[in-house]
Design a protein around this motif. Structure first.
Motif, PDB file in Angstrom:
ATOM      1  N   ARG A 139       0.844  -1.209   0.000  1.00  0.00           N
ATOM      2  CA  ARG A 139       0.000   0.000   0.000  1.00  0.00           C
ATOM      3  C   ARG A 139       0.868   1.243   0.000  1.00  0.00           C
ATOM      4  NH1 ARG A 139      -5.672  -0.102   2.784  1.00  0.00           N
ATOM      5  NH2 ARG A 139      -5.447   2.146   2.766  1.00  0.00           N
ATOM      6  N   ASP A 141       0.094   4.248   0.791  1.00  0.00           N
ATOM      7  CA  ASP A 141      -0.259   5.281   1.772  1.00  0.00           C
ATOM      8  C   ASP A 141       0.191   4.945   3.186  1.00  0.00           C
ATOM      9  OD1 ASP A 141      -1.972   3.200   2.106  1.00  0.00           O
ATOM     10  OD2 ASP A 141      -3.792   4.401   2.267  1.00  0.00           O
ATOM     11  N   LEU A 142       1.139   4.007   3.306  1.00  0.00           N
ATOM     12  CA  LEU A 142       1.625   3.644   4.636  1.00  0.00           C
ATOM     13  C   LEU A 142       2.994   4.266   4.896  1.00  0.00           C
ATOM     14  CD1 LEU A 142       0.687  -0.148   4.882  1.00  0.00           C
ATOM     15  CD2 LEU A 142      -0.406   1.784   6.028  1.00  0.00           C
ATOM     16  N   THR A 143       3.175   4.760   6.104  1.00  0.00           N
ATOM     17  CA  THR A 143       4.467   5.326   6.507  1.00  0.00           C
ATOM     18  C   THR A 143       5.153   4.383   7.490  1.00  0.00           C
ATOM     19  OG1 THR A 143       3.595   6.426   8.467  1.00  0.00           O
ATOM     20  CG2 THR A 143       3.434   7.629   6.378  1.00  0.00           C
ATOM     21  N   ASP A 146       3.206   4.247  10.555  1.00  0.00           N
ATOM     22  CA  ASP A 146       2.051   3.343  10.458  1.00  0.00           C
ATOM     23  C   ASP A 146       2.471   1.909  10.724  1.00  0.00           C
ATOM     24  OD1 ASP A 146       0.418   5.455   9.787  1.00  0.00           O
ATOM     25  OD2 ASP A 146       0.581   5.125   7.625  1.00  0.00           O
ATOM     26  N   LEU A 179      -0.208  -5.473   2.290  1.00  0.00           N
ATOM     27  CA  LEU A 179       0.166  -5.881   0.939  1.00  0.00           C
ATOM     28  C   LEU A 179      -0.933  -5.587  -0.063  1.00  0.00           C
ATOM     29  CD1 LEU A 179       1.763  -9.344   1.736  1.00  0.00           C
ATOM     30  CD2 LEU A 179       2.931  -7.166   1.356  1.00  0.00           C
ATOM     31  N   VAL A 189      -8.462   0.771  -0.743  1.00  0.00           N
ATOM     32  CA  VAL A 189      -8.405   1.957   0.110  1.00  0.00           C
ATOM     33  C   VAL A 189      -9.797   2.389   0.532  1.00  0.00           C
ATOM     34  CG1 VAL A 189      -7.658   4.348   0.266  1.00  0.00           C
ATOM     35  CG2 VAL A 189      -6.276   2.689  -1.013  1.00  0.00           C
ATOM     36  N   GLU A 200      -9.619   8.054   5.072  1.00  0.00           N
ATOM     37  CA  GLU A 200      -8.186   7.989   4.830  1.00  0.00           C
ATOM     38  C   GLU A 200      -7.772   9.102   3.868  1.00  0.00           C
ATOM     39  OE1 GLU A 200      -9.520   3.923   3.430  1.00  0.00           O
ATOM     40  OE2 GLU A 200     -10.500   5.607   4.312  1.00  0.00           O
TER      41      GLU A 200
END
Lengths: 201, 201
Positions: A139, A141-143, A146, A179, A189, A200
DNA sequence: ACCTGAACACCGTTCAAGT
DNA sequence: ACCTGAACACCGTTCAAGT
């Protein structure tokens, strides 16, 4: 550092490791001092805060985990590497019940003795994440934060007696959320009804 | 129950609500008794344990949340209902920091004063889950306990100052793990390389 | 019946005094 | 330099005594 001080330091760490393993992360420093047969103040000066003691206790393992990320980054596919490391990280936080909350706090508090170790861990995870994202397997949008939060969440689940039997299963659930299964990317999402939009960004 | 006892009971609950909101779930019972200007033992007999006090404090909200599930079950699509309820549940556990751990413990401990309320909540969530699973919109391998655990995990994330800014985002991540995107079902349980197998039975 | 503070066994932290 | 226990301010819980 005087010879006896050095000895006390090592002795305290040994006893602390035992005590934490036995009683849990919540052992009182008094209890540790008692087991070590040393004055309470002696422990307090070697380790002025609870975090300082925990840092000394965890540093070896934390460093190993951070290095493991670097090794995995080179050896395996980005996807396999991330999941393998995630499993190791969750296993680590489950060694000492309650350790995740302390690590989460240390991550935010630059003054904490544990801060540096935790931030290195976050960075190591972030790098693995970025590799997977570059490959389109993770994904976007994950840091790193996160990822740390999800590790912590799985640690928390493992800490609850009511949930610990399900923690392996929930590892798989959360891993699948990190994943990207195949060509389908976007629809994960926001689930079907777009006007609901559960937040989100 | 004598008149003064009844009065004390109500007074204690009011003060406790204030104190918990202000100081957090960790307020000492001494502190509550002090604020209520009553003897410590008076509080202890009205509420013999910490959980008994918390149960009295939370019961109204917990009941509302349980009923909300029943309403949603009839009004909306199974998928929307589950996600809407999940959002409410996470919002609830975030009202009082630290409450999730106590609720998780209560779920496992039949002797806990909070047990019944928590188990009802679990059942309500399980029903919504089953509706979604019947519609093929929700991962079939999730139980009501799993849902509770994930709510708790999101509550834990919200409780950590380092992660709370990401908790809305991670709600979406975990919600997407619960839902099945489209026709693709199986490939979310086990990511591509089948021989790795990260442990979901 | 109900309320209450003293008492007990804990906790972390500080600090003056000892070696 | 380093160690140490007494002291302080907390905590939950129990219980005999008061109204």
């Amino acid at each position: 550092l005087r010879a006896d001080a050095k000895e006390n330091y090592a002795h305290l760490l040994n006893i602390a490791e035992q005590a934490v393993a036995e009683v849990g992360i919540g052992v009182s420093v008094r209890e540790i001092a008692r087991r070590a047969e040393l004055g309470k103040a002696t422990l307090l000066r070697h380790f002025p805060t609870r975090e300082a003691l925990l840092d000394a206790l965890l540093q070896r393992r934390l460093k190993a985990l951070t290095q493991k990320a670097e090794v995995l980054e080179q050896l395996a596919s980005a996807e396999e590497a991330l999941i393998a490391w995630l499993r190791d990280a969750v296993a680590f936080v489950r060694v000492y019940s309650g350790v995740v909350s302390m690590m989460a706090a240390a991550l935010a508090d630059q003054q904490s003795a544990l801060h540096a170790s935790c931030d290195n861990l976050r960075k190591a995870g972030a790098r693995l994440l970025e590799c997977g994202q570059a490959d389109g397997k993770v994904r976007p949008d994950l840091t790193g934060e996160d990822l740390f939060a999800l590790i912590g969440a799985l640690g928390w689940i493992g800490d609850q007696p009511s949930f610990s039997t399900r923690s392996d299963h929930l590892f798989g659930v959360i891993a699948s959320a990190i994943l990207i299964a195949g060509p389908a990317v976007k629809d994960r999402v926001d689930p079907p009804p777009p006007q609901t939009g559960h937040g989100e960004s």
